[in-house]
Design a protein around this motif. Sequence first.
Motif, PDB file in Angstrom:
ATOM      1  N   ARG A   1       0.842  -1.207   0.000  1.00 25.00           N
ATOM      2  CA  ARG A   1       0.000   0.000   0.000  1.00 25.00           C
ATOM      3  C   ARG A   1       0.868   1.245   0.000  1.00 25.00           C
ATOM      4  O   ARG A   1       1.844   1.335   0.738  1.00 25.00           O
ATOM      5  CB  ARG A   1      -0.935   0.016   1.221  1.00 25.00           C
ATOM      6  N   LEU A   2       0.452   2.214  -0.843  1.00 17.54           N
ATOM      7  CA  LEU A   2       1.107   3.517  -0.939  1.00 17.54           C
ATOM      8  C   LEU A   2       0.147   4.574  -0.432  1.00 17.54           C
ATOM      9  O   LEU A   2      -1.012   4.621  -0.870  1.00 17.54           O
ATOM     10  CB  LEU A   2       1.492   3.812  -2.387  1.00 17.54           C
ATOM     11  N   ASP A   3       0.624   5.449   0.461  1.00 13.64           N
ATOM     12  CA  ASP A   3      -0.271   6.399   1.120  1.00 13.64           C
ATOM     13  C   ASP A   3       0.216   7.842   1.008  1.00 13.64           C
ATOM     14  O   ASP A   3      -0.314   8.724   1.674  1.00 13.64           O
ATOM     15  CB  ASP A   3      -0.416   6.015   2.601  1.00 13.64           C
ATOM     16  N   SER A   4       1.226   8.108   0.179  1.00  9.96           N
ATOM     17  CA  SER A   4       1.729   9.472   0.087  1.00  9.96           C
ATOM     18  C   SER A   4       2.519   9.652  -1.199  1.00  9.96           C
ATOM     19  O   SER A   4       2.890   8.679  -1.858  1.00  9.96           O
ATOM     20  CB  SER A   4       2.630   9.804   1.294  1.00  9.96           C
ATOM     21  N   GLY A   5       2.769  10.934  -1.530  1.00  9.29           N
ATOM     22  CA  GLY A   5       3.597  11.253  -2.686  1.00  9.29           C
ATOM     23  C   GLY A   5       2.826  11.235  -3.991  1.00  9.29           C
ATOM     24  O   GLY A   5       1.584  11.193  -4.023  1.00  9.29           O
ATOM     25  N   ASP A   6       3.551  11.278  -5.091  1.00  9.82           N
ATOM     26  CA  ASP A   6       2.965  11.204  -6.428  1.00  9.82           C
ATOM     27  C   ASP A   6       2.597   9.748  -6.685  1.00  9.82           C
ATOM     28  O   ASP A   6       3.427   8.933  -7.126  1.00  9.82           O
ATOM     29  CB  ASP A   6       3.976  11.699  -7.464  1.00  9.82           C
ATOM     30  N   LEU A   7       1.367   9.401  -6.388  1.00 11.23           N
ATOM     31  CA  LEU A   7       0.966   7.996  -6.382  1.00 11.23           C
ATOM     32  C   LEU A   7       1.151   7.315  -7.727  1.00 11.23           C
ATOM     33  O   LEU A   7       1.566   6.150  -7.792  1.00 11.23           O
ATOM     34  CB  LEU A   7      -0.494   7.888  -5.926  1.00 11.23           C
ATOM     35  N   GLY A   8       0.855   8.019  -8.822  1.00 13.92           N
ATOM     36  CA  GLY A   8       1.006   7.416 -10.137  1.00 13.92           C
ATOM     37  C   GLY A   8       2.450   7.076 -10.452  1.00 13.92           C
ATOM     38  O   GLY A   8       2.770   5.963 -10.894  1.00 13.92           O
ATOM     39  N   GLU A   9       3.341   8.021 -10.212  1.00 16.21           N
ATOM     40  CA  GLU A   9       4.754   7.815 -10.504  1.00 16.21           C
ATOM     41  C   GLU A   9       5.358   6.758  -9.593  1.00 16.21           C
ATOM     42  O   GLU A   9       6.104   5.866 -10.038  1.00 16.21           O
ATOM     43  CB  GLU A   9       5.514   9.134 -10.354  1.00 16.21           C
ATOM     44  N   ILE A  10       5.030   6.837  -8.317  1.00 20.24           N
ATOM     45  CA  ILE A  10       5.560   5.850  -7.369  1.00 20.24           C
ATOM     46  C   ILE A  10       5.038   4.456  -7.699  1.00 20.24           C
ATOM     47  O   ILE A  10       5.776   3.465  -7.634  1.00 20.24           O
ATOM     48  CB  ILE A  10       5.213   6.245  -5.928  1.00 20.24           C
ATOM     49  N   ALA A  11       3.772   4.352  -8.082  1.00 19.83           N
ATOM     50  CA  ALA A  11       3.189   3.057  -8.416  1.00 19.83           C
ATOM     51  C   ALA A  11       3.915   2.421  -9.606  1.00 19.83           C
ATOM     52  O   ALA A  11       4.140   1.198  -9.630  1.00 19.83           O
ATOM     53  CB  ALA A  11       1.704   3.205  -8.717  1.00 19.83           C
ATOM     54  N   ARG A  12       4.293   3.231 -10.572  1.00 18.18           N
ATOM     55  CA  ARG A  12       5.039   2.697 -11.729  1.00 18.18           C
ATOM     56  C   ARG A  12       6.388   2.134 -11.291  1.00 18.18           C
ATOM     57  O   ARG A  12       6.799   1.041 -11.720  1.00 18.18           O
ATOM     58  CB  ARG A  12       5.211   3.780 -12.787  1.00 18.18           C
TER      59      ARG A  12
END
Length: 429
Positions: free
Chosen positions: A249-260
Motif C-alpha cells: 500500500r502507498l499512502d503518500s507522494g505522487d501515487l502514479g509515478e511511485i506506483a510505476r
Amino acid sequence: MTASAALLTDHYELTMVQAARQAGTADRRAVFELFPRRLPQGRRYGVVAGVGRALDAIEAFRFDAAALAALDGVVEPDMLDWLASYRFSGDVWGYAEGEAYFPYSPLLVVEGTFAEAVLLETVLLSIYNHDSAIASAASRMTLAAGERPCIEMGSRRTHEEAAVAAARAAYVAGFDATSNLAARARWGVPSAGTAAHSFTLLHDDETDAFRAQVQTLGVGTTLLVDTYDVTEAVRLAVEVAGTSLGAVRLDSGDLGEIARDVRAQLDELGATGTRIVVTSDLDEHAIAALAAAPVDAYGVGTQLVTGSGHPTCGFVYKLVAREGADGDLVSVAKRSADKASIGGRKYALRRRSPGGTAQAEVIGIGDPPEDDGDDRALLVPLVRAGEVVGRTTLEEARARHRASLAELPRAVTMMSAGEAVIPTVHLGP
C-alpha cells in the motif's frame, strides 16, 4: 429493541401538528413528496441511498416514555397523549435504493393524514440527504475506477454514526468493502484492513514489523511500504513474505509515478502477482487520473464521507396535495422565488429507447405517464397501510445501481462538470 427515532425531528413538526389538531385540519388526507430541485452543481446524475435506513426509521418512529418525557414543556399535555399512540398508518412509494435520480425526481411519495406524514419530514430528509450524497460520490468514484475495487476508509473523518451510514451507502454504489466494523455488524458490508504507520513505527525496523504482520495475517496480507523509504520497504516486503505477497500500500507522494516504480521493482523481484493499493485523499478525479497507472485498488476516505464536495443533496419534503372540502385531493404548491415546488401527486418512469438507453425522466402529475413499451416505472411500494413492504437487501440495491447506470447515456461516465445526462419532463395539468 430498536431505539426510538421520534426525537430525530425538528421542534416545529410537533407545534404544527398541535396547531392543526386544534384547528381540526390535522386529519386531512395529505400527500408529501421528497425530491431534489436540482443536482449538485456540475453533477450529471445522483444516486438514491438510505431507503432501508429510512424504512427502519419509520418503524421506529414511536414516542416512548423517554421521548415523551423529553417533550414536557414543548407541547401541551393532550398533544403528548396523542403522540404516545402515534403510528404512521399511511402509504409510501419511492425510488428503489441504488436507483439514479435527476432534478425533480419524486424520490418519495408519502400519503397519510397531515399529522402522521409531516412528523416524518426531518428524519427522512436527514437520512436521504446524507446517504444519497455519499452514494452519489461513491458512484462517480467506482465509475472512474472501472474494474479496480474501491475500499471505504472514511470513519475517522466524520461523525461516528455518519461513518456507519456512509459505509453502507458507499457499498450500495459499488464500493467493495469498508474499514468500519459497525457497518459490517449492522449491515453485512464486507470489512478489510491490515496495519497503519504506527504499527511499523512500533517496531525496531521495518523487517520486524513486516515479519510480525505476515506471521499473523499470512503472506496474502497488504504491507504499508511508505513509512520510510519506499524502494527499500518493497525489497524487505518481498524478502519477508516471498513472491506471493498479497499487496503493498502507498499512502503518500505522487501515487502514479511511485506506483510505476513499485510495479517495476515488484516484477523484477518476481512478485508479479503482488497488487498495489493506493490511498491518500483520493476523489473521483484523482482516481480517474490514475487510470493509466499500475494500480490495483483504491482506498478512499475524506472525500467520500464528505460527498466529494457535495455533502448534501438539497432534497426537500413538500406538501403537494391535500384533502379539499369535497374529499378530493387538491393540488398545492409553494411559489417562493427559487424555491418553487410543483403541486400534485407524482408518478415517474424512465423513458427508454428501443435499445434500452434512458432518454428522459418523465413525471406524471395526477396520473401515471404512459409507458410506450420500452420504459421503466420508478416508484415502488415501500409502506402500505403503515406496514413496511419494500425492504430489499444491499446486494439487490447494488444490482439496481449497476443496472440503473448501465441504461444511462455514455456521458454519465464523464467526470467533468456538465448538465444532467437526461432531461426531466413533467406531464399533466
